[in-house]
Design an enzyme around this catalytic site. Structure first.
Site, PDB file in Angstrom:
ATOM      1  CG  ASP A  34      15.225 -20.670   3.481  1.00 36.43           C
ATOM      2  OD1 ASP A  34      14.278 -21.123   2.804  1.00 36.43           O
ATOM      3  OD2 ASP A  34      15.093 -20.219   4.633  1.00 36.43           O
TER       4      ASP A  34
HETATM    5  N1  URA Z   1      13.543 -23.426   7.851  1.00 31.73           N
HETATM    6  C1  URA Z   1      14.022 -22.281   7.302  1.00 31.73           C
HETATM    7  O1  URA Z   1      13.678 -21.186   7.732  1.00 31.73           O
HETATM    8  N2  URA Z   1      14.886 -22.383   6.283  1.00 31.73           N
HETATM    9  C2  URA Z   1      15.329 -23.558   5.783  1.00 31.73           C
HETATM   10  O2  URA Z   1      16.145 -23.590   4.861  1.00 31.73           O
HETATM   11  C3  URA Z   1      14.821 -24.741   6.375  1.00 31.73           C
HETATM   12  C4  URA Z   1      13.932 -24.652   7.408  1.00 31.73           C
END
Ligand code: URA
Length: 233
Positions: free
Chosen positions: A103
């Site tokens: 993310d």
């Molecule tokens: N899970 C999430 O919620 N975000 C990420 O970036 C990776 C795994």
């Protein structure tokens, strides 16, 4: 067979323009002999090419270990913010893509490669590589939360696969997944009425984030690290 100037650019030794200067100065040797012309054809699999006496290793594909900072999008092209590729010099970006996604506000280990089949294998549900994240969260985590999260929780109609959690204290720990649904960890914690505050990927497929890399810094994977990924079952 490949032109020598092309070889110098694909190995990220020098741009075409820089290569011309290096070659002119006799700093590049092929099998011990200085070669002055970029158009000279070499056998990239067999010939030994050196720059100032140091061998230049040829890898057909490129594998980059990046310490992703917050605020960068894990894609090659996105209007919603700078992409992780923008952390690399322009000459390095060609054909690279992130192997999996983090993310925008997640930090940590991201592998960038131009090796499509390997990335596909590492991310396919059958072979999915282990990924370890460090998290902090808003509410205290109970032993029941850990048991529920490890066993699998419902994240909008999908029950997550078993995972492993190790707590550092009541509000932080590590979580190791063998799958990667969109926003998975945030959704898992939301399913336990909790909220992820920070998320940082520490390891992927046996590769651990190099502590020497500060946020935004990168390096090539070592041949041993590439082997680790390639031998992933
Ligand atoms: N899970 C999430 O919620 N975000 C990420 O970036 C990776 C795994």
């Amino acid at each position: 067979m490949m032109r020598l100037d092309k070889f110098l650019s694909v190995t990220a030794t020098a741009s075409r323009k820089e290569s011309a200067v290096l070659l002119k100065k006799g700093r590049v040797k092929v099998n011990g002999q200085p070669v002055f012309k970029g158009e000279t054809k070499i056998d990239e699999e067999k010939d030994t090419v050196t720059l100032d006496g140091e061998p230049i290793l040829f890898q057909k594909n490129r594998y980059i270990l990046l310490h992703k900072p917050q605020g960068y999008v894990s894609s090659t092209d996105d209007p919603s913010g700078p992409t992780v590729l923008e952390l690399l010099p322009e000459k390095e970006r060609r054909n690279l893509f992130p192997c999996g996604r983090l993310d925008k506000n997640t930090t940590g280990l991201l592998i960038l490669t131009d090796d499509g089949p390997l990335a596909h294998r590492l991310l396919s549900p059958k072979h999915h590589a282990k990924k370890e994240y460090y998290f902090t969260c808003q509410r205290k985590i109970t032993a029941q939360d850990v048991a529920d999260l490890e066993g699998g929780v419902d994240i909008g109609g999908y029950i997550t696969k078993p995972c492993k959690i190790t707590l550092f204290d009541d509000f932080s720990g590590s979580i190791t997944l063998t799958e990667g649904k969109y926003h998975q960890i945030k959704l898992m914690f939301a399913a336990r009425c909790n909220k992820i505050l920070t998320l940082h990927r520490h390891a992927f497929g046996g590769i651990v984030l190099d502590p020497a890399l500060k946020q935004g810094e990168w390096r090539y994977l070592t041949p041993e690290e590439v082997n680790l990924l390639e031998s992933h079952e």
